[in-house]
Enzyme design. Structure first.
Site, PDB file in Angstrom:
ATOM      1  N   ASN A  13       0.846  -0.065  -1.392  1.00  0.00           N
ATOM      2  CA  ASN A  13      -0.346   0.802  -0.995  1.00  0.00           C
ATOM      3  C   ASN A  13       0.134   1.679   0.147  1.00  0.00           C
ATOM      4  O   ASN A  13       0.625   0.988   1.316  1.00  0.00           O
ATOM      5  CB  ASN A  13      -1.250  -0.353  -0.617  1.00  0.00           C
ATOM      6  CG  ASN A  13      -2.411   0.381   0.035  1.00  0.00           C
ATOM      7  OD1 ASN A  13      -2.529   1.669   0.209  1.00  0.00           O
ATOM      8  ND2 ASN A  13      -3.413  -0.216   0.553  1.00  0.00           N
ATOM      9  N   TRP A  14       0.432   2.883   0.185  1.00  0.00           N
ATOM     10  CA  TRP A  14       0.926   3.719   1.258  1.00  0.00           C
ATOM     11  C   TRP A  14      -0.167   3.871   2.188  1.00  0.00           C
ATOM     12  O   TRP A  14       0.182   4.573   3.278  1.00  0.00           O
ATOM     13  CB  TRP A  14       1.547   4.921   0.739  1.00  0.00           C
ATOM     14  CG  TRP A  14       2.901   4.817  -0.109  1.00  0.00           C
ATOM     15  CD1 TRP A  14       3.517   3.632  -0.670  1.00  0.00           C
ATOM     16  CD2 TRP A  14       3.878   5.750  -0.273  1.00  0.00           C
ATOM     17  NE1 TRP A  14       4.867   4.072  -1.000  1.00  0.00           N
ATOM     18  CE2 TRP A  14       4.937   5.266  -0.876  1.00  0.00           C
ATOM     19  CE3 TRP A  14       3.937   7.138   0.234  1.00  0.00           C
ATOM     20  CZ2 TRP A  14       5.990   5.976  -1.047  1.00  0.00           C
ATOM     21  CZ3 TRP A  14       5.017   7.897  -0.117  1.00  0.00           C
ATOM     22  CH2 TRP A  14       6.177   7.332  -0.823  1.00  0.00           C
ATOM     23  N   GLU A 102      -9.673  -2.724   4.784  1.00  0.00           N
ATOM     24  CA  GLU A 102      -9.562  -1.504   5.748  1.00  0.00           C
ATOM     25  C   GLU A 102     -10.770  -0.620   5.210  1.00  0.00           C
ATOM     26  O   GLU A 102     -11.416  -0.030   6.017  1.00  0.00           O
ATOM     27  CB  GLU A 102      -8.229  -1.027   5.589  1.00  0.00           C
ATOM     28  CG  GLU A 102      -7.271  -1.613   6.568  1.00  0.00           C
ATOM     29  CD  GLU A 102      -5.835  -1.332   6.129  1.00  0.00           C
ATOM     30  OE1 GLU A 102      -5.565  -0.170   5.279  1.00  0.00           O
ATOM     31  OE2 GLU A 102      -5.007  -2.258   6.431  1.00  0.00           O
ATOM     32  N   GLY A 176      -0.276  -6.043   8.082  1.00  0.00           N
ATOM     33  CA  GLY A 176       0.416  -5.271   9.230  1.00  0.00           C
ATOM     34  C   GLY A 176       0.613  -6.122  10.561  1.00  0.00           C
ATOM     35  O   GLY A 176       0.716  -5.497  11.403  1.00  0.00           O
ATOM     36  N   SER A 215       1.976  -8.542   4.955  1.00  0.00           N
ATOM     37  CA  SER A 215       3.221  -8.474   5.435  1.00  0.00           C
ATOM     38  C   SER A 215       4.368  -9.311   4.468  1.00  0.00           C
ATOM     39  O   SER A 215       5.115 -10.061   5.024  1.00  0.00           O
ATOM     40  CB  SER A 215       2.930  -9.738   6.641  1.00  0.00           C
ATOM     41  OG  SER A 215       2.344  -9.002   7.687  1.00  0.00           O
ATOM     42  N   GLY A 236       2.125  -3.136   1.667  1.00  0.00           N
ATOM     43  CA  GLY A 236       1.852  -1.795   2.720  1.00  0.00           C
ATOM     44  C   GLY A 236       3.016  -1.428   3.217  1.00  0.00           C
ATOM     45  O   GLY A 236       3.822  -0.893   2.622  1.00  0.00           O
ATOM     46  N   GLY A 237       3.256  -1.677   4.408  1.00  0.00           N
ATOM     47  CA  GLY A 237       4.365  -0.844   5.290  1.00  0.00           C
ATOM     48  C   GLY A 237       5.466  -1.008   4.449  1.00  0.00           C
ATOM     49  O   GLY A 237       6.327   0.039   4.522  1.00  0.00           O
TER      50      GLY A 237
HETATM   51  O1  G3H Z   1      -2.765  -3.179   0.762  1.00  0.00           O
HETATM   52  C1  G3H Z   1      -1.360  -3.694   1.446  1.00  0.00           C
HETATM   53  C2  G3H Z   1      -1.805  -4.438   2.581  1.00  0.00           C
HETATM   54  O2  G3H Z   1      -2.962  -4.115   3.211  1.00  0.00           O
HETATM   55  C3  G3H Z   1      -0.580  -5.140   3.383  1.00  0.00           C
HETATM   56  O3  G3H Z   1      -0.091  -4.407   4.024  1.00  0.00           O
HETATM   57  P1  G3H Z   1       1.264  -4.790   4.973  1.00  0.00           P
HETATM   58  O4  G3H Z   1       2.275  -5.059   3.851  1.00  0.00           O
HETATM   59  O5  G3H Z   1       1.613  -3.782   5.823  1.00  0.00           O
HETATM   60  O6  G3H Z   1       0.789  -5.973   5.802  1.00  0.00           O
END
Ligand code: G3H
Length: 254
Positions: A13-14, A102, A176, A215, A236-237
């Site tokens: 998920n960018w 979000e 995150g 994370s 995500g990140g």
């Molecule tokens: O959709 C993905 C998530 O919100 C995880 O984000 P993250 O891997 O940056 O913690």
């Protein structure tokens, strides 16, 4: 009753990151998805809406899928700034994330709205990834299972009994932050989600893919993805860096 596990899915998920220059990163993901990885795990990238068509064209002829990060519940109409599920399908998306925390926080999305979006996605031929997850306060108050149970009950459309749907468990406090739940907590939550899905959707609930998100990094992927009832990750990140994203997928290599 089948005991075969669903094929794992690692989804990126960018979020609101990436311009056309990021096609380079996506190309590196396509190139790195070699025969070994292909035999073990499915890959999906959900870039910002502005890049979906570009990525979908780049992915033609490869098994890598492209998805959206949200869709409107309606098929078309006076909804400035929104995108319908059919529009995502039209530009080459095959998945769409709905109900990410979000979106729930920034846009006040309720379970009912998320369910309507998931239903619209299915109608358009997309596979929705329905996100659920508790806040830190809710976990500390011992309410994590109850909160996620209620989100599932309210956000999963009845159509999930006969159409592909993916569920992503993302504890809000792990997104995150570099924090993750213990493997014991992940196992408890995924076991609970699986049971809830089986109770409601029968065999379809048993075969639904349950992703863990929050994370996930190359350094903890093997541990988190090895937990019972975890069928992949929503990243995500780390999905913004091709080598990190691929390293997470490689957790499935023996
Ligand atoms: O959709 C993905 C998530 O919100 C995880 O984000 P993250 O891997 O940056 O913690």
């Amino acid at each position: 009753m089948t005991t075969e596990r669903p094929r794992p899915l690692v989804a990126g998920n960018w979020k609101m990151n990436g311009t056309r220059a990021a096609t380079e990163t996506f190309s590196a993901i396509l190139e790195g998805y070699d025969a070994g990885l292909r035999s073990k795990v499915d890959l999906l990238v959900c870039p910002p809406a502005t890049l979906i068509y570009l990525f979908a064209v780049a992915a033609v002829g490869t098994p890598v899928k492209v998805g959206g990060q949200d869709c409107h519940a309606a098929t078309h109409g006076a909804h400035t700034g929104d995108i319908s599920a059919a529009m995502l399908a039209d530009v080459g998306a095959s998945y769409v994330i709905v109900g990410h925390s979000e979106r729930r926080t920034d846009h006040g999305e309720t379970d009912e709205m998320v369910k309507a979006k998931a239903r619209a996605a299915i109608t358009a031929g997309l596979t929705p990834i329905v996100c659920v997850g508790e806040t830190r306060e809710e976990r500390d108050a011992g309410r994590a299972l109850a909160v996620v149970g209620a989100q599932l009950a309210g956000s999963m459309p009845e159509e999930a009994a006969r159409a592909p749907v993916v569920v992503a468990y993302e504890p809000v406090w792990a997104i995150g932050t570099g924090l993750t739940p213990t493997v014991v907590d992940v196992a408890e939550m995924h076991g609970f989600i699986r049971q809830s899905l089986v109770d409601r959707f029968g065999a379809a609930g048993r075969n639904m893919r349950l992703l863990y998100g929050g994370s996930v990094k190359p350094g903890n992927a093997r541990e988190l993805l090895g937990v019972a009832e975890v069928d992949g990750a929503l990243v995500g990140g780390a999905s913004l860096v091709a080598e990190d994203f691929l390293a997470i997928a490689r957790a499935y290599m023996a």
